[in-house]
Design a protein around this motif. Structure first.
Motif, PDB file in Angstrom:
ATOM      1  N   SER A   1       0.856  -1.424  -0.307  1.00 51.47           N
ATOM      2  CA  SER A   1      -0.324  -0.038   0.368  1.00 51.47           C
ATOM      3  C   SER A   1       0.979   1.267  -0.032  1.00 51.47           C
ATOM      4  CB  SER A   1      -0.869   0.065   1.399  1.00 51.47           C
ATOM      5  OG  SER A   1      -0.255  -0.161   2.409  1.00 51.47           O
ATOM      6  N   ASP A   2       2.201   1.261   0.314  1.00 47.08           N
ATOM      7  CA  ASP A   2       3.378   2.453   0.214  1.00 47.08           C
ATOM      8  C   ASP A   2       3.273   2.939  -1.209  1.00 47.08           C
ATOM      9  OD1 ASP A   2       3.496   1.760   2.830  1.00 47.08           O
ATOM     10  OD2 ASP A   2       5.144   1.131   2.659  1.00 47.08           O
ATOM     11  N   ASP A   3       3.583   4.281  -1.223  1.00 45.18           N
ATOM     12  CA  ASP A   3       4.074   5.237  -2.293  1.00 45.18           C
ATOM     13  C   ASP A   3       5.395   5.009  -2.776  1.00 45.18           C
ATOM     14  OD1 ASP A   3       1.113   4.866  -3.728  1.00 45.18           O
ATOM     15  OD2 ASP A   3       0.524   6.624  -2.432  1.00 45.18           O
ATOM     16  N   VAL A   4       5.166   4.414  -4.135  1.00 43.30           N
ATOM     17  CA  VAL A   4       6.903   4.113  -4.772  1.00 43.30           C
ATOM     18  C   VAL A   4       6.803   6.214  -5.213  1.00 43.30           C
ATOM     19  CG1 VAL A   4       8.981   3.561  -5.674  1.00 43.30           C
ATOM     20  CG2 VAL A   4       6.935   2.192  -4.441  1.00 43.30           C
ATOM     21  N   PRO A   5       7.718   6.692  -4.468  1.00 44.34           N
ATOM     22  CA  PRO A   5       8.372   8.194  -5.009  1.00 44.34           C
ATOM     23  C   PRO A   5       8.732   7.907  -6.683  1.00 44.34           C
ATOM     24  CG  PRO A   5       9.591   7.418  -3.050  1.00 44.34           C
ATOM     25  CD  PRO A   5       8.623   6.907  -3.393  1.00 44.34           C
ATOM     26  N   SER A   6       8.305   8.587  -7.544  1.00 40.42           N
ATOM     27  CA  SER A   6       8.735   8.804  -8.855  1.00 40.42           C
ATOM     28  C   SER A   6       9.903   8.811  -9.538  1.00 40.42           C
ATOM     29  CB  SER A   6       7.553   9.714  -9.972  1.00 40.42           C
ATOM     30  OG  SER A   6       8.060  10.833  -9.587  1.00 40.42           O
ATOM     31  N   ASP A   7      10.652   9.611  -8.536  1.00 36.06           N
ATOM     32  CA  ASP A   7      12.084   9.837  -8.797  1.00 36.06           C
ATOM     33  C   ASP A   7      12.131   8.417  -8.125  1.00 36.06           C
ATOM     34  OD1 ASP A   7      12.479   9.975  -6.038  1.00 36.06           O
ATOM     35  OD2 ASP A   7      13.722  11.247  -5.886  1.00 36.06           O
ATOM     36  N   LEU A   8      12.418   7.388  -7.620  1.00 29.81           N
ATOM     37  CA  LEU A   8      12.882   7.020  -7.081  1.00 29.81           C
ATOM     38  C   LEU A   8      12.915   5.281  -8.240  1.00 29.81           C
ATOM     39  CD1 LEU A   8      14.299   4.365  -5.163  1.00 29.81           C
ATOM     40  CD2 LEU A   8      12.268   4.229  -3.656  1.00 29.81           C
ATOM     41  N   ARG A   9      11.508   5.487  -8.499  1.00 28.92           N
ATOM     42  CA  ARG A   9      11.567   4.379  -9.699  1.00 28.92           C
ATOM     43  C   ARG A   9      12.120   4.183 -10.388  1.00 28.92           C
ATOM     44  NH1 ARG A   9       8.417   0.416 -11.520  1.00 28.92           N
ATOM     45  NH2 ARG A   9       6.761   0.766 -13.628  1.00 28.92           N
ATOM     46  N   SER A  10      12.579   5.853 -11.233  1.00 25.53           N
ATOM     47  CA  SER A  10      13.050   5.791 -12.208  1.00 25.53           C
ATOM     48  C   SER A  10      14.667   5.628 -11.606  1.00 25.53           C
ATOM     49  CB  SER A  10      13.100   7.570 -12.538  1.00 25.53           C
ATOM     50  OG  SER A  10      12.050   7.701 -12.770  1.00 25.53           O
ATOM     51  N   LYS A  11      14.952   6.114 -10.791  1.00 25.38           N
ATOM     52  CA  LYS A  11      16.670   5.373 -10.846  1.00 25.38           C
ATOM     53  C   LYS A  11      16.555   4.027 -10.988  1.00 25.38           C
ATOM     54  CE  LYS A  11      17.845   9.632  -8.104  1.00 25.38           C
ATOM     55  NZ  LYS A  11      17.707  10.215  -6.372  1.00 25.38           N
ATOM     56  N   VAL A  12      15.810   3.015 -10.078  1.00 27.84           N
ATOM     57  CA  VAL A  12      15.805   2.098 -10.084  1.00 27.84           C
ATOM     58  C   VAL A  12      15.656   1.417 -10.935  1.00 27.84           C
ATOM     59  CG1 VAL A  12      13.810  -0.303  -9.460  1.00 27.84           C
ATOM     60  CG2 VAL A  12      14.902   1.684  -7.570  1.00 27.84           C
ATOM     61  N   MET A  13      14.558   1.286 -11.934  1.00 28.44           N
ATOM     62  CA  MET A  13      14.582   1.240 -13.536  1.00 28.44           C
ATOM     63  C   MET A  13      15.853   1.299 -14.089  1.00 28.44           C
ATOM     64  SD  MET A  13      11.881  -0.363 -13.298  1.00 28.44           S
ATOM     65  CE  MET A  13      11.673  -1.136 -14.976  1.00 28.44           C
ATOM     66  N   GLY A  14      16.674   2.774 -13.744  1.00 31.94           N
ATOM     67  CA  GLY A  14      17.315   2.936 -14.910  1.00 31.94           C
ATOM     68  C   GLY A  14      18.608   2.153 -14.227  1.00 31.94           C
ATOM     69  N   ARG A  15      18.504   2.095 -13.411  1.00 29.87           N
ATOM     70  CA  ARG A  15      19.608   0.977 -13.398  1.00 29.87           C
ATOM     71  C   ARG A  15      19.668  -0.808 -13.488  1.00 29.87           C
ATOM     72  NH1 ARG A  15      23.247  -0.304  -7.545  1.00 29.87           N
ATOM     73  NH2 ARG A  15      23.638   1.998  -8.299  1.00 29.87           N
ATOM     74  N   ILE A  16      18.297  -1.028 -13.887  1.00 29.35           N
ATOM     75  CA  ILE A  16      17.935  -2.068 -14.095  1.00 29.35           C
ATOM     76  C   ILE A  16      17.706  -2.216 -15.796  1.00 29.35           C
ATOM     77  CG2 ILE A  16      15.756  -3.700 -14.697  1.00 29.35           C
ATOM     78  CD1 ILE A  16      14.112  -3.170 -11.989  1.00 29.35           C
ATOM     79  N   ASP A  17      17.724  -1.336 -16.051  1.00 29.32           N
ATOM     80  CA  ASP A  17      18.272  -1.435 -17.545  1.00 29.32           C
ATOM     81  C   ASP A  17      19.782  -1.026 -17.698  1.00 29.32           C
ATOM     82  OD1 ASP A  17      15.473  -1.034 -18.662  1.00 29.32           O
ATOM     83  OD2 ASP A  17      16.066   1.132 -18.998  1.00 29.32           O
ATOM     84  N   LEU A  18      20.596  -0.518 -16.878  1.00 24.97           N
ATOM     85  CA  LEU A  18      22.081  -0.755 -17.187  1.00 24.97           C
ATOM     86  C   LEU A  18      22.637  -2.087 -16.888  1.00 24.97           C
ATOM     87  CD1 LEU A  18      23.213   2.589 -15.364  1.00 24.97           C
ATOM     88  CD2 LEU A  18      23.628   1.949 -17.526  1.00 24.97           C
ATOM     89  N   ILE A  19      21.880  -2.598 -15.795  1.00 26.21           N
ATOM     90  CA  ILE A  19      22.489  -4.080 -15.956  1.00 26.21           C
ATOM     91  C   ILE A  19      21.495  -5.231 -17.291  1.00 26.21           C
ATOM     92  CG2 ILE A  19      22.326  -6.129 -14.325  1.00 26.21           C
ATOM     93  CD1 ILE A  19      21.797  -4.146 -11.860  1.00 26.21           C
ATOM     94  N   ARG A  20      20.796  -5.244 -16.772  1.00 29.43           N
ATOM     95  CA  ARG A  20      19.791  -6.226 -18.361  1.00 29.43           C
ATOM     96  C   ARG A  20      21.080  -5.532 -19.895  1.00 29.43           C
ATOM     97  NH1 ARG A  20      13.720  -5.011 -17.959  1.00 29.43           N
ATOM     98  NH2 ARG A  20      13.041  -6.737 -15.618  1.00 29.43           N
ATOM     99  N   SER A  21      21.675  -4.681 -19.479  1.00 29.60           N
ATOM    100  CA  SER A  21      22.151  -4.230 -21.033  1.00 29.60           C
ATOM    101  C   SER A  21      23.817  -4.382 -20.777  1.00 29.60           C
ATOM    102  CB  SER A  21      22.371  -3.252 -21.471  1.00 29.60           C
ATOM    103  OG  SER A  21      23.322  -2.230 -20.594  1.00 29.60           O
ATOM    104  N   GLY A  22      24.159  -5.012 -19.329  1.00 28.21           N
ATOM    105  CA  GLY A  22      25.738  -5.858 -19.410  1.00 28.21           C
ATOM    106  C   GLY A  22      26.755  -4.239 -19.768  1.00 28.21           C
ATOM    107  N   GLN A  23      26.224  -3.155 -19.351  1.00 26.51           N
ATOM    108  CA  GLN A  23      26.560  -2.112 -18.631  1.00 26.51           C
ATOM    109  C   GLN A  23      27.406  -2.006 -17.367  1.00 26.51           C
ATOM    110  OE1 GLN A  23      25.150   2.268 -20.008  1.00 26.51           O
ATOM    111  NE2 GLN A  23      24.026   1.290 -21.724  1.00 26.51           N
ATOM    112  N   ALA A  24      28.868  -1.364 -16.847  1.00 23.25           N
ATOM    113  CA  ALA A  24      29.380  -1.282 -15.461  1.00 23.25           C
ATOM    114  C   ALA A  24      28.416  -0.208 -15.029  1.00 23.25           C
ATOM    115  CB  ALA A  24      30.503  -0.201 -15.661  1.00 23.25           C
ATOM    116  N   VAL A  25      27.800  -0.694 -13.576  1.00 24.05           N
ATOM    117  CA  VAL A  25      26.752  -0.454 -12.664  1.00 24.05           C
ATOM    118  C   VAL A  25      27.516   0.036 -11.326  1.00 24.05           C
ATOM    119  CG1 VAL A  25      24.502  -0.248 -11.033  1.00 24.05           C
ATOM    120  CG2 VAL A  25      25.012  -1.990 -13.416  1.00 24.05           C
ATOM    121  N   PRO A  26      27.469   1.526 -11.229  1.00 20.29           N
ATOM    122  CA  PRO A  26      28.603   2.373 -10.210  1.00 20.29           C
ATOM    123  C   PRO A  26      27.876   1.459  -9.125  1.00 20.29           C
ATOM    124  CG  PRO A  26      26.939   4.274 -12.110  1.00 20.29           C
ATOM    125  CD  PRO A  26      26.615   2.989 -12.028  1.00 20.29           C
ATOM    126  N   GLU A  27      29.135   1.307  -8.319  1.00 15.80           N
ATOM    127  CA  GLU A  27      28.425   0.853  -6.837  1.00 15.80           C
ATOM    128  C   GLU A  27      27.417   1.245  -6.307  1.00 15.80           C
ATOM    129  OE1 GLU A  27      31.081  -0.389  -3.079  1.00 15.80           O
ATOM    130  OE2 GLU A  27      32.070  -0.842  -4.755  1.00 15.80           O
TER     131      GLU A  27
END
Length: 107
Positions: free
Chosen positions: A64-90
């Motif tokens: 029931s918790d709303d996820v802030p849109s900026d957090l969702r964008s950051k998480v989705m961006g990181r997932i896209d980086l991982i899926r594309s095989g790019q290095a992900v900042p620690e």
């Protein structure tokens, strides 16, 4: 993880895409391949059951918790980086507390 038996769909492929299967974010034909694999492979079926239980628990406790849109964008961006095989900042996201003050990183 593998049961040691040959399968049409390799265990590593199933485990690499398990959350896509759980979230039904893959084509029906791939879902069918995974379902067949789970019928043949008890270790993968066990892992699937565990991840499914965790997902249900998280949904029940936090659904029931709303996820802030900026957090969702950051998480989705990181997932896209991982899926594309790019290095992900620690650590590319600054942690903050409820008062929006940076949290000191413990050594």
């Amino acid at each position: 993880m593998s049961c040691g038996k040959p399968h049409e769909t390799d265990c590593s492929e199933v485990l690499d895409h398990l959350y896509e299967f759980l979230d039904r974010e893959m084509p029906d034909s791939d879902c069918t391949k995974f379902e067949v694999h789970f019928e043949e492979c008890s270790p993968c079926l066990e892992k699937y059951g565990l991840e499914q239980a965790v997902k249900k628990l998280v949904k029940r406790c936090c659904g029931s918790d709303d996820v802030p849109s900026d957090l969702r964008s950051k998480v989705m961006g990181r997932i896209d980086l991982i899926r594309s095989g790019q290095a992900v900042p620690e650590q590319d996201v600054t942690l903050t507390n409820a008062a929006d003050q940076p949290i000191a990183k413990e050594a």
